[in-house]
Design a protein around this motif. Structure first.
Motif: not given
Length: 171
Positions: A86-89, A160-163, A167-171
């Motif tokens: 249920d979470c975006d990040d 999954t979110s733009s935020l 901050w965590h683009s390598a995930a």
């Protein structure tokens, strides 16, 4: 701001409300001075310093009728089950608690809610931060889970979110 507590034998949950347009909220330990003007904050969605945890919300609420967002803090004796659906990040970080006691404060450093003592006192803890409803003009929901644990590498469990991607683009 207000809050409520649910307490079980191995965990407790505290739900508080913050201003919906706040870019972050913090958990601070007693006697810790505000270091933001002295040291640059590094990290990602969680920015950690001794005695201080800054939780980014990335709030993009512009609707003036929306005034609060929900923050839940859960404190566990041992690692909780991971709920990612249920979470975006969802990210995890380690935190070394110098005093074993945290309070929730808003982005203006105003006390929102005092939490009970952490189960292992001054010790190493793991933080799992969940963000939900991160789309523009949606009121975000935030969950921070805390439990005693050995220091471990940072982990982006779901992004999954733009935020989160900022901050965590390598995930």
């Amino acid at each position: 701001m207000n809050g409520y507590n649910e307490i079980g034998s191995t965990s407790c949950r505290h739900r508080v409300l913050i201003e919906a347009r706040s870019p972050y909220f913090q958990l601070v330990e007693p006697g810790v001075r505000n270091v933001e003007d002295i040291e640059p904050w590094q990290g990602g969605l969680l920015k950690i310093r001794p005695g201080r945890i800054r939780c980014l919300t990335g709030s993009r609420v512009t609707d003036a009728s929306v005034s609060v967002a929900s923050v839940s803090v859960e404190i566990f004796v041992e690692s909780p089950e991971g709920a990612l659906d249920d979470c975006d990040d969802v990210i995890e970080e380690s935190y070394q608690s110098p005093r074993g006691h945290l309070s929730v404060v808003d982005c203006r450093n105003r006390l929102v809610h005092e939490l009970p003592a952490l189960p292992a006192g001054p010790a190493s803890y793991r933080l799992r931060y969940h963000l939900r409803n991160q789309a523009p003009n949606r009121v975000g929901e935030y969950l921070l889970q805390i439990w005693a644990a050995e220091v471990a590498p940072s982990a982006a469990l779901k992004i999954t979110s733009s935020l989160g991607n900022l901050w965590h683009s390598a995930a």
